[in-house]
Design a protein around this motif. Structure first.
Motif, PDB file in Angstrom:
ATOM      1  N   MET A 155       0.809  -1.201   0.000  1.00  0.00           N
ATOM      2  CA  MET A 155       0.000   0.000   0.000  1.00  0.00           C
ATOM      3  C   MET A 155       0.860   1.276   0.000  1.00  0.00           C
ATOM      4  N   PRO A 156       1.954   1.321   0.781  1.00  0.00           N
ATOM      5  CA  PRO A 156       2.770   2.542   0.734  1.00  0.00           C
ATOM      6  C   PRO A 156       3.313   2.850  -0.664  1.00  0.00           C
ATOM      7  N   SER A 157       3.664   1.823  -1.418  1.00  0.00           N
ATOM      8  CA  SER A 157       4.167   2.081  -2.769  1.00  0.00           C
ATOM      9  C   SER A 157       3.058   2.634  -3.668  1.00  0.00           C
ATOM     10  N   ILE A 161       0.555   4.477  -2.651  1.00  0.00           N
ATOM     11  CA  ILE A 161       0.358   5.859  -2.218  1.00  0.00           C
ATOM     12  C   ILE A 161       1.450   6.743  -2.802  1.00  0.00           C
ATOM     13  N   ASP A 207       0.755   7.404  -6.491  1.00  0.00           N
ATOM     14  CA  ASP A 207      -0.358   8.328  -6.669  1.00  0.00           C
ATOM     15  C   ASP A 207       0.049   9.758  -6.324  1.00  0.00           C
ATOM     16  N   VAL A 208       0.772   9.927  -5.233  1.00  0.00           N
ATOM     17  CA  VAL A 208       1.227  11.267  -4.844  1.00  0.00           C
ATOM     18  C   VAL A 208       2.173  11.823  -5.896  1.00  0.00           C
ATOM     19  N   ARG A 244      -8.991  15.761  -6.080  1.00  0.00           N
ATOM     20  CA  ARG A 244      -8.108  14.687  -5.640  1.00  0.00           C
ATOM     21  C   ARG A 244      -8.874  13.607  -4.875  1.00  0.00           C
ATOM     22  N   VAL A 291      -8.925   9.864  -5.977  1.00  0.00           N
ATOM     23  CA  VAL A 291      -8.418   8.797  -5.100  1.00  0.00           C
ATOM     24  C   VAL A 291      -9.477   7.730  -4.895  1.00  0.00           C
ATOM     25  N   THR A 304      -9.675   5.524  -8.073  1.00  0.00           N
ATOM     26  CA  THR A 304      -8.424   5.006  -8.619  1.00  0.00           C
ATOM     27  C   THR A 304      -8.566   3.530  -8.985  1.00  0.00           C
ATOM     28  N   SER A 319      -5.095  -4.267  -1.248  1.00  0.00           N
ATOM     29  CA  SER A 319      -5.214  -3.001  -1.968  1.00  0.00           C
ATOM     30  C   SER A 319      -6.422  -2.985  -2.900  1.00  0.00           C
ATOM     31  N   THR A 348      -9.907  -1.949  -4.179  1.00  0.00           N
ATOM     32  CA  THR A 348     -10.824  -0.816  -4.053  1.00  0.00           C
ATOM     33  C   THR A 348     -12.193  -1.229  -4.590  1.00  0.00           C
TER      34      THR A 348
END
Length: 137
Positions: free
Chosen positions: A1-3, A5, A8-9, A65, A69, A72, A88, A90
Motif C-alpha cells: 500500500m505505501p508504494s 500511495i 499516486d502522490v 483529488r 483517489v 483510482t 489493496s 478498491t
C-alpha cells in the motif's frame, strides 16, 4: 500500500500545486500591503488573508483529488491487481472482479451505482462547504 500511495502522490502532486498556485495568484497584492501597513505579522497575514482567499482553489483541488483517489483503478490494477489477498482492493477493482471473473454483472452494476452515489454525495458535501467558505473581496 505505501508504494501505491507514493505512485499516486508522485503522479498528482503537480496538478494540485498548480491549482493552489493559481488560487494564490488571484489574491491582490494590495491586501498584503494594507495588512502590512496596519501592522499585521506574516503569520496573521497568512491566516487572515492567504488562507481565506485561497480556500476556494484549495477546496477545489481537494475535491478533485478526493474523487480521483476514490475512483483510482489503473495504478492499483496494473501494479498489484488488488492483492496480496484483498490488501489493496478498491471498490472499482471489486466491481471489475465481480463482473469479469465471477460473471455477476448485476452485482457489479449495483456496486458501481452505489459507488457513483457515494461520490456524488461527497462532491455535494464539498460544494456546500466550499460555498460556506468562499470569501468576497
Amino acid at each position: 500500500m505505501p508504494s501505491l500511495i507514493m505512485i499516486d502522490v508522485w503522479e498528482w502532486t503537480p496538478m494540485v500545486m498548480l491549482m493552489v498556485l493559481a488560487g494564490l495568484m488571484t489574491i491582490p497584492g494590495e491586501m498584503y500591503e494594507s495588512a502590512k501597513v496596519d501592522g499585521a505579522s506574516p503569520v496573521q497575514r497568512f491566516f487572515h488573508i492567504t488562507i481565506p482567499l485561497a480556500s476556494p482553489a484549495i477546496l477545489s483541488a481537494i475535491l478533485l483529488r478526493l474523487i480521483d483517489v476514490i475512483k483510482t483503478f489503473d495504478i492499483i490494477y496494473a501494479t498489484t491487481q488488488g492483492g496480496p489477498g484483498y490488501a489493496s482492493e478498491t471498490i472499482n477493482i471489486l466491481a471489475t472482479v465481480t463482473s469479469f471473473q465471477y460473471f455477476q454483472f448485476g452485482d457489479a452494476s449495483a456496486i458501481t451505482v452505489m459507488f457513483f452515489l457515494v461520490v456524488i454525495l461527497i462532491a455535494c458535501i464539498f460544494m456546500f462547504v466550499k460555498k460556506k467558505v468562499e470569501v468576497d473581496y
